[in-house]
Design a protein around this motif. Structure first.
Motif: not given
Ligand code: NDP
Ligand code: MG
Length: 393
Positions: A9-17, A44-55, A32-34
């Protein structure tokens, strides 16, 4: 048992993301890999904590370092090149199960879309600027690499749904609806003193700043007309635009016999996002109830090209082709940046785009490569951002 779908997901922190993440949360067999983000590290940290992307790709080296400190096991990268690392991450995966959802804003997303196509991954595209500036290159690459590119933009999702099962030869025209944006009830002379805060009050949609301003100038519809041209292969004389204040009919197609097919739904971007993810299948939408037709008022008005000269200009540059759509898009991106930074007035956006298009049309180039698009974009943005007073004289 269906295969696991891998998301980038490019732009994961935006409105569409963020809305894409809401949808993904309700679906099964998703990983969600990256992700990429620009500056919003908390989100971004919230998304990382929940989905644990590798990149994770950050907007800057400093932010990438910050992420690395908190999550030492995550691979980090940053900047424009980092976006391509997101879309190409992990070449050991089966690309048939890989989905690159491009929701960054502006043509900065172009290279990463192209790189994802070359990997053979399906593109779910919100980032319309990518298609406006790189439409010809992308359409060719799509064929060469035999990949699917599915639009998320609500109008294009609607057209894709209407066209499903039909051939272009049966269709007379595409009809794209436009809400009219924040200033749709104002006359042109009332636009002199409007501010960025006024422009950000969109009547129907809650979106990122740039696209909300684009709706007020109607540049957004101009970009969408070009997006439709490249996505569906209709020439500009067969792409109409119509005012539709309620944003319930997301777009229509008119067949040769005069019959019209429309797609309707609540104005909720999570619907076209879900459809893009499940395409060509459908599944329950768990986030809201369906549209109540009896509670909906639906009206249409002819587009007013004098009121919205940027839409007329978009048709003109679209027909000119070559690098002119890039000139239109790049000058708009720079002008909107200046307007958001309160350096210019609302109507100056139009002046900057019109004057820049005028200046560049004699140098238009038809046989061009990606490097021509990227260098022209850089040149135009530098010229406008460093010298906008000149263009406003
Ligand atoms: P937002 O401004 O809300 O989000 C943009 C995203 O891109 C954020 O994650 C932001 O990061 C990131 N970003 C911004 N600039 C850069 C950059 N230079 N490099 C890398 N990443 C960057 O935009 P929207 O979600 O509204 O729009 C995204 C795209 O989708 C646009 O092309 C828009 O036209 C299109 N679209 C949007 C719709 C909507 O409802 N919002 C509807 C239809 C299409 P951060 O926030 O962390 O700084
Ligand atoms: Mg749209």
């Amino acid at each position: 048992m269906t295969n696991l779908k891998h998301f980038f997901i490019l732009g994961a922190t935006g409105s569409i993301g963020q809305q894409a993440i809401e949808v993904l949360r309700t679906l099964d067999n998703i990983k969600i890999e990256a992700i990429s983000f620009g500056s919003n590290i908390e989100s971004a940290k919230k998304i990382i904590d929940e989905f644990k992307p590798r990149l994770v790709c950050a907007g800057s080296l400093e932010l990438a370092d910050e992420i690395k400190k908190i999550y030492p096991n995550i691979i980090t990268c940053y900047g424009d090149n980092g976006l391509s690392e997101v879309s190409c991450f992990d070449n050991k995966l089966d690309n048939n199960d890989c989905y690159v959802l491009n929701a960054v804003v502006g043509m900065v997303g172009l290279q990463s879309t192209i790189d994802a196509i070359k990997m053979g991954r399906t593109i779910l595209l919100a980032n319309k600027e990518t298609l406006v500036v790189g439409g010809e290159l992308i359409e060719k690459l799509k064929k060469d690499y035999d990949v699917k590119l599915i639009p998320i933009d609500s109008e294009h999702s609607a057209i894709m749904q209407c066209l499903h099962g039909y051939e272009n030869k049966d269709v007379d025209k595409l009809i794209i609806t436009a809400s009219g944006g924040a200033f749709r009830n104002l006359k042109r002379d009332e636009l002199e003193s409007v501010t960025i805060d006024d422009a950000l009050k969109h009547p129907n949609w809650n979106m990122g700043k740039k696209i909300t301003v684009d709706c007020a100038t109607m540049v957004n519809k101009g970009l969408e007309v070009m997006e439709a041209h490249y996505l569906f292969g209709f020439d500009y004389d067969h792409i109409d635009t119509i005012l539709h204040f309620e944003s319930i009919v997301h777009s229509l197609i008119q067949f040769k016999d005069g019959s019209i097919l429309a797609q309707m739904a609540k104005p909720d971007m999570r619907l076209p996002i879900q459809y893009a993810i499940t395409f060509p299948n459908r599944c329950d939408f768990k986030l809201d109830k369906a549209l109540d037709l009896t509670a909906s008022n639906i009206s249409f008005k002819n587009m007013d090209f004098d009121r919205y000269p940027m839409l007329a200009l978009a048709y003109a540059v679209g027909k000119m082709g070559g690098l002119m759509p890039t000139v239109y898009n790049s000058s708009n991106e720079a002008a909107v940046k200046l307007f958001i930074e309160k350096k210019i007035k609302f109507l100056d956006i139009e002046k900057i785009i019109a004057n820049t298009c005028n200046k560049y049309k004699k140098d238009n180039k038809f046989d061009y490569e990606l490097s021509d698009v990227l260098s022209l974009d850089k040149k135009i943005k530098e010229e406008i951002l460093n010298n906008y007073q000149e263009l406003l004289k």
